[in-house]
Motif scaffolding. Structure first.
Motif, short mmCIF file in Angstrom:
data_model
loop_
_atom_site.label_atom_id
_atom_site.label_comp_id
_atom_site.label_asym_id
_atom_site.label_seq_id
_atom_site.Cartn_x
_atom_site.Cartn_y
_atom_site.Cartn_z
N GLU A 45 -119.48 -27.56 -17.69
CA GLU A 45 -119.34 -26.60 -18.79
C GLU A 45 -119.34 -25.15 -18.29
O GLU A 45 -118.84 -24.28 -18.98
CB GLU A 45 -120.43 -26.81 -19.84
N TYR A 49 -116.82 -20.24 -15.12
CA TYR A 49 -117.58 -19.02 -14.82
C TYR A 49 -117.97 -18.96 -13.34
O TYR A 49 -117.95 -17.90 -12.72
CB TYR A 49 -118.83 -18.92 -15.70
N HIS A 83 -122.09 -11.57 -24.57
CA HIS A 83 -121.87 -12.97 -24.92
C HIS A 83 -123.20 -13.70 -24.85
O HIS A 83 -123.71 -13.95 -23.76
CB HIS A 83 -120.89 -13.63 -23.94
N HIS A 86 -125.62 -19.08 -26.24
CA HIS A 86 -125.09 -20.11 -27.15
C HIS A 86 -123.57 -20.08 -27.18
O HIS A 86 -122.91 -21.12 -27.19
CB HIS A 86 -125.66 -19.91 -28.55
N ASP A 87 -122.98 -18.89 -27.21
CA ASP A 87 -121.52 -18.78 -27.23
C ASP A 87 -120.89 -19.23 -25.91
O ASP A 87 -119.78 -19.74 -25.90
CB ASP A 87 -121.09 -17.33 -27.50
N LEU A 88 -121.60 -19.05 -24.82
CA LEU A 88 -121.08 -19.49 -23.54
C LEU A 88 -121.15 -21.00 -23.39
O LEU A 88 -120.25 -21.63 -22.84
CB LEU A 88 -121.86 -18.83 -22.39
N GLN A 89 -122.24 -21.60 -23.90
CA GLN A 89 -122.41 -23.03 -23.74
C GLN A 89 -121.61 -23.84 -24.75
O GLN A 89 -121.08 -24.88 -24.43
CB GLN A 89 -123.89 -23.40 -23.84
N ARG A 90 -121.55 -23.35 -25.98
CA ARG A 90 -120.86 -24.10 -27.04
C ARG A 90 -119.95 -23.16 -27.83
O ARG A 90 -120.27 -22.79 -28.95
CB ARG A 90 -121.88 -24.74 -27.97
N PRO A 91 -118.82 -22.77 -27.25
CA PRO A 91 -117.93 -21.86 -27.99
C PRO A 91 -117.38 -22.54 -29.24
O PRO A 91 -117.01 -23.70 -29.22
CB PRO A 91 -116.82 -21.55 -27.00
N GLY A 92 -117.40 -21.81 -30.33
CA GLY A 92 -116.86 -22.33 -31.59
C GLY A 92 -117.89 -23.10 -32.42
O GLY A 92 -117.63 -23.41 -33.57
N ASP A 93 -119.06 -23.39 -31.87
CA ASP A 93 -120.11 -24.09 -32.63
C ASP A 93 -120.73 -23.08 -33.58
O ASP A 93 -121.18 -22.02 -33.15
CB ASP A 93 -121.14 -24.65 -31.65
#
Length: 96
Positions: A45, A49, A83, A86-93
């Motif tokens: 995931e 990066y 960022h 949470h946005d880095l690990q689960r984008p769109g969640d």
């Protein structure tokens, strides 16, 4: 035109490192970087990066001014939006 084509695979070459020297350099430096910096831990995931950071370091490996490396990193950090993790690990969640 007088040219004769001789194809050679990397496995059959007399000097394997001469076939694609840039690829071998990048691959060996990447393996060393993963072992030394990330301690052999690369998550799928966060792979993009990690590769971005490696590319940043690789492109500046011959920089004459080591201080400018940190300066450029700060410039890029200030120029981008924050960022949250949470946005880095689960984008769109939508949320936790």
């Amino acid at each position: 035109m007088g040219y004769t084509h001789h194809d050679t695979t990397g496995y059959n070459a007399a000097d394997r490192s001469a076939v694609l020297p840039g690829v071998h350099l990048i691959a060996s430096l990447l393996k060393r970087w993963i072992a030394g910096t990330l301690h052999h831990r690369v998550s799928t995931e966060h792979l993009c990066y990690h590769l971005d950071e490696y590319t940043f370091r690789f492109n500046r490996r011959t920089a004459r001014k080591r201080g400018s490396l940190f300066y450029r990193l700060l410039q890029q950090a200030v120029a981008t939006d924050p960022h949250p993790l949470h946005d880095l690990q689960r984008p769109g969640d939508p949320g936790w």
